[in-house]
Design a protein around this motif. Structure first.
Motif, PDB file in Angstrom:
ATOM      1  N   ILE A   1      11.173   2.028  10.518  1.00 51.16           N
ATOM      2  CA  ILE A   1      11.434   0.762   9.815  1.00 51.16           C
ATOM      3  C   ILE A   1      12.044   1.047   8.446  1.00 51.16           C
ATOM      4  CG2 ILE A   1      10.390  -1.315   8.825  1.00 51.16           C
ATOM      5  CD1 ILE A   1       8.320  -1.184  11.105  1.00 51.16           C
ATOM      6  N   ARG A   2      11.551   2.085   7.780  1.00 52.87           N
ATOM      7  CA  ARG A   2      12.165   2.456   6.492  1.00 52.87           C
ATOM      8  C   ARG A   2      13.632   2.837   6.695  1.00 52.87           C
ATOM      9  NH1 ARG A   2       7.407   5.585   5.965  1.00 52.87           N
ATOM     10  NH2 ARG A   2       8.614   7.526   6.084  1.00 52.87           N
ATOM     11  N   LYS A   3      13.916   3.521   7.789  1.00 55.70           N
ATOM     12  CA  LYS A   3      15.305   3.895   8.101  1.00 55.70           C
ATOM     13  C   LYS A   3      16.172   2.648   8.230  1.00 55.70           C
ATOM     14  CE  LYS A   3      18.048   6.515  11.511  1.00 55.70           C
ATOM     15  NZ  LYS A   3      19.103   5.497  11.662  1.00 55.70           N
ATOM     16  N   TYR A   4      15.657   1.652   8.931  1.00 58.61           N
ATOM     17  CA  TYR A   4      16.395   0.394   9.097  1.00 58.61           C
ATOM     18  C   TYR A   4      16.661  -0.257   7.741  1.00 58.61           C
ATOM     19  CZ  TYR A   4      16.845  -4.653   9.775  1.00 58.61           C
ATOM     20  OH  TYR A   4      17.238  -5.972   9.689  1.00 58.61           O
TER      21      TYR A   4
ATOM     22  N   ASN B   1       2.130  -0.316  -5.014  1.00 60.12           N
ATOM     23  CA  ASN B   1       3.569  -0.358  -5.264  1.00 60.12           C
ATOM     24  C   ASN B   1       4.077  -1.785  -5.101  1.00 60.12           C
ATOM     25  OD1 ASN B   1       4.588   2.836  -3.751  1.00 60.12           O
ATOM     26  ND2 ASN B   1       3.300   2.394  -5.505  1.00 60.12           N
ATOM     27  N   ILE B   2       5.218  -2.050  -5.707  1.00 60.92           N
ATOM     28  CA  ILE B   2       5.938  -3.300  -5.456  1.00 60.92           C
ATOM     29  C   ILE B   2       7.275  -2.939  -4.827  1.00 60.92           C
ATOM     30  CG2 ILE B   2       7.000  -5.363  -6.437  1.00 60.92           C
ATOM     31  CD1 ILE B   2       4.993  -5.274  -8.682  1.00 60.92           C
ATOM     32  N   LEU B   3       7.549  -3.535  -3.690  1.00 60.14           N
ATOM     33  CA  LEU B   3       8.816  -3.349  -2.994  1.00 60.14           C
ATOM     34  C   LEU B   3       9.697  -4.558  -3.270  1.00 60.14           C
ATOM     35  CD1 LEU B   3      10.595  -1.871  -0.833  1.00 60.14           C
ATOM     36  CD2 LEU B   3       9.383  -3.233   0.886  1.00 60.14           C
ATOM     37  N   VAL B   4      10.896  -4.314  -3.784  1.00 57.28           N
ATOM     38  CA  VAL B   4      11.840  -5.397  -4.047  1.00 57.28           C
ATOM     39  C   VAL B   4      12.972  -5.304  -3.028  1.00 57.28           C
ATOM     40  CG1 VAL B   4      13.349  -6.510  -5.723  1.00 57.28           C
ATOM     41  CG2 VAL B   4      11.297  -5.312  -6.505  1.00 57.28           C
TER      42      VAL B   4
ATOM     43  N   PHE C   1       0.853  -1.177   0.000  1.00 51.91           N
ATOM     44  CA  PHE C   1       0.000   0.000   0.000  1.00 51.91           C
ATOM     45  C   PHE C   1       0.897   1.238   0.000  1.00 51.91           C
ATOM     46  CE2 PHE C   1      -2.418   3.281   2.316  1.00 51.91           C
ATOM     47  CZ  PHE C   1      -3.578   3.297   1.561  1.00 51.91           C
ATOM     48  N   PRO C   2       0.644   2.236  -0.857  1.00 51.84           N
ATOM     49  CA  PRO C   2       1.570   3.378  -0.997  1.00 51.84           C
ATOM     50  C   PRO C   2       1.819   4.163   0.287  1.00 51.84           C
ATOM     51  CG  PRO C   2      -0.038   3.346  -2.788  1.00 51.84           C
ATOM     52  CD  PRO C   2      -0.479   2.315  -1.800  1.00 51.84           C
ATOM     53  N   GLY C   3       0.841   4.206   1.190  1.00 48.76           N
ATOM     54  CA  GLY C   3       0.978   5.028   2.384  1.00 48.76           C
ATOM     55  C   GLY C   3       2.137   4.652   3.282  1.00 48.76           C
ATOM     56  N   ILE C   4       2.563   3.391   3.234  1.00 49.60           N
ATOM     57  CA  ILE C   4       3.638   2.960   4.134  1.00 49.60           C
ATOM     58  C   ILE C   4       4.979   3.590   3.768  1.00 49.60           C
ATOM     59  CG2 ILE C   4       2.475   0.758   4.476  1.00 49.60           C
ATOM     60  CD1 ILE C   4       4.779  -0.546   2.863  1.00 49.60           C
ATOM     61  N   PHE C   5       5.069   4.163   2.572  1.00 50.65           N
ATOM     62  CA  PHE C   5       6.346   4.683   2.105  1.00 50.65           C
ATOM     63  C   PHE C   5       6.597   6.142   2.487  1.00 50.65           C
ATOM     64  CE2 PHE C   5       5.725   1.177  -1.046  1.00 50.65           C
ATOM     65  CZ  PHE C   5       6.783   0.401  -0.601  1.00 50.65           C
TER      66      PHE C   5
ATOM     67  N   TYR D   1      13.692   9.517   4.883  1.00 54.87           N
ATOM     68  CA  TYR D   1      13.506   8.120   4.479  1.00 54.87           C
ATOM     69  C   TYR D   1      12.180   7.899   3.737  1.00 54.87           C
ATOM     70  CZ  TYR D   1      17.603   7.277   7.325  1.00 54.87           C
ATOM     71  OH  TYR D   1      18.882   7.304   7.836  1.00 54.87           O
ATOM     72  N   ASN D   2      11.765   8.932   3.037  1.00 54.78           N
ATOM     73  CA  ASN D   2      10.584   8.828   2.186  1.00 54.78           C
ATOM     74  C   ASN D   2      10.910   7.927   1.004  1.00 54.78           C
ATOM     75  OD1 ASN D   2       8.523   9.311   0.239  1.00 54.78           O
ATOM     76  ND2 ASN D   2       8.099  11.304   1.145  1.00 54.78           N
ATOM     77  N   LEU D   3      10.091   6.921   0.763  1.00 57.20           N
ATOM     78  CA  LEU D   3      10.320   5.979  -0.334  1.00 57.20           C
ATOM     79  C   LEU D   3       9.238   6.060  -1.407  1.00 57.20           C
ATOM     80  CD1 LEU D   3      11.569   2.787   1.569  1.00 57.20           C
ATOM     81  CD2 LEU D   3      12.926   4.506   0.374  1.00 57.20           C
TER      82      LEU D   3
END
Length: 515
Positions: free
Chosen positions: A369-372, A398-401, A356-360, A466-468
């Motif tokens: 967690i994104r920082k980690y 989104n797809i996270l690889v 889901f896009p909001g997690i980024f 850490y915005n993705l």
């Protein structure tokens, strides 16, 4: 027969079955009977092929049950995982379905016998409960035994009418196409979120290719939120069967979907000893800890579901979540699934996860967690897909690889949400093979392409909190019409001059009238 013709015939036949039982069974519940009957036919024909081998003198369906010895039965169960007597075969039941006054109870007994045939054998857990959702005594089929039998016979006749030859020779994924067709036509009308555990086939294909990209072999493939198994099976369908050495693993929390996933494995001719689908809550009762690490992980976990999170203080010590130093929010478990997958990933493997896009871009625990993930260089690529690709939601996912073997401290962002990356259809947009090939080429090359892709230093990402989000790094193409300001000014001057002349003319006319 071409795949297009097969698909058209399949869908026409399913609609015929639907019409025969319409008014009795809710569309969403109805799929259980069609898919269960498809499965029953498949394992019957598959079993016949195994017993007969290439010996044309043997016609297993015509034999008496009495000639079956215990040795024959024992060998068959050890090989196929189950046993079906001649009288229990789909073809023999179909012959008398219309006139069989005990059809519903006969089917219940047959399904129970097939499942129980595996008791005490290694395949027991893989076979047990496969027909649990095929309730032949349910009042949803009708209030009387006669009504139930009539509708069951209609489904059996319809499935018997599917003329695709040997299942393993089909040009299409029979089960997958039936399932996709039923979901797309019934889920929304039934008011149920049936699409939440179904990933459209071409999206599944993209995810499988991302997870297995440039891996000549993988030890095994895993989906921690397996749904109907579509993601796992795309890996088998689109790659050489020998590339996946030790089989297919998945866990699913929904019992009905868990059964569908196991059926799906059999329907793709994956034997019981080559797959392991577990029932249970992946976040709180994870399976396959002894099987990890996995070289390929694919997943479409449920979007932003609630979980116990910080209400269970022991979870912060869980080896899956402890390295990040924080748990995913209780109201949004997305990153809990991501950290779980990362923990199960091998040092050479990849995980491709629908998100889901909001997690980024949200703050709090998700930002930590994104920082980690970024500080440890685990994020290879974030891909933004087009909207309306999934059933039941128009969200542009989104797809996270994820990868543990990156050799550069950069993260790739791909904007595949534009019109060049999907085909418009009536109800949903669709990824075509051409679109998948284009995305995979960009993913592989890691080249910056204006308005489409950019590889960004992790230091820059850290400076950006850490915005993705892909849109934070890939500038959208300006589709507004370009305006020539000088030309516009000249046109305005000409217009003003014309207005002035017009006013003078009007004033002159008024003077003449008044004079």
């Amino acid at each position: 027969m071409s795949s297009i013709a097969q698909r058209a015939e399949l869908q026409a036949q399913i609609w015929k079955i639907a019409n025969d039982v319409r008014g009795s069974v809710d569309g969403w519940d109805f799929k259980q009977y069609v898919l269960g009957t498809l499965f029953y036919r498949f394992i019957s024909e598959n079993f016949i092929k195994y017993i007969e081998g290439d010996d044309e003198s043997i016609k297993y369906s015509t034999l008496s049950d009495d000639v079956i010895t215990q040795d024959i039965k024992d060998d068959a169960i050890k090989t196929k995982g189950y046993f079906i007597y001649p009288t229990q075969l789909f073809s023999n039941i179909a012959k008398t379905a219309n006139s069989n006054e005990s059809l519903n109870t006969d089917l219940a007994a047959i399904f129970s016998a097939i499942e129980n045939s595996a008791n005490g054998y290694p395949s027991e857990l893989d076979i047990k409960g496969l027909f649990a959702d095929f309730d032949t005594t349910s009042n949803r089929l009708g209030n009387t035994v006669k009504d139930k039998n009539s509708r069951l016979a209609a489904v059996i006749r319809g499935v018997e009418g599917l003329k695709f030859g040997n299942f393993e020779d089909n040009h299409i994924d029979l089960f997958g196409d039936a399932y996709e067709f039923l979901i797309s036509n019934y889920a929304a009308n039934a008011g149920k979120s049936g699409g939440e555990f179904f990933t459209p086939q071409n999206v599944s294909k993209l995810i499988a290719q991302l997870a297995m990209h440039k891996q000549t072999t993988v030890n095994k493939i895993y989906d921690p939120a397996a749904g109907s198994g579509s993601l796992l099976l795309q890996a088998k369908k689109h790659f050489d069967s020998h590339i996946i050495e030790d089989g297919f693993y998945g866990q699913e929390i929904n019992h009905t979907t868990y059964n569908l996933a196991r059926m799906n494995m059999f329907l793709h001719n994956i034997n019981y000893d080559k797959f392991n689908i577990a029932l249970g809550n992946t976040l709180l009762a994870p399976q396959f800890g002894d099987e990890k690490p996995f070289d390929a992980i694919v997943s479409n976990p449920p979007y932003s579901v609630t979980w116990i999170g910080t209400d269970d203080p022991t979870l912060i010590n869980d080896e899956r979540f402890a390295p990040a130093g924080v748990l995913a929010p209780k109201s949004k478990a997305d990153f809990a699934f991501i950290l779980h997958s990362l923990s199960y990933l091998s040092s050479k493997g990849r995980a491709a996860i629908v998100c889901f896009p909001g997690i980024f871009y949200r703050g709090g625990a998700e930002q930590k967690i994104r920082k980690y993930l970024i500080d440890n260089n685990f994020v290879e690529t974030v891909i933004s897909l087009a909207p309306n690709l999934f059933y039941g939601t128009s969200i542009a996912v989104n797809i996270l690889v994820l990868s543990k073997s990156k050799n550069i401290n950069k993260t790739q962002f791909i904007d595949a949400s534009g019109e060049d990356f999907y085909k418009k259809e009536t109800n949903n947009n669709k990824l075509t093979d051409e679109h998948i090939e284009k995305i995979m080429k960009i993913f592989d090359n890691k080249e910056d392409i204006a308005h489409i892709s950019k590889s960004v230093d992790n230091d820059i990402i850290s400076q950006n909190d850490y915005n993705l989000s892909v849109s934070s790094y890939v500038e959208a193409k300006d589709t507004r019409e370009l305006v020539d300001i000088h030309k516009l000014n000249e046109e305005i001057k000409e217009t003003v001059t014309k207005i002035d002349k017009l006013r003078l003319a009007i004033d002159s006319i008024i003077e003449e009238i008044e004079g």
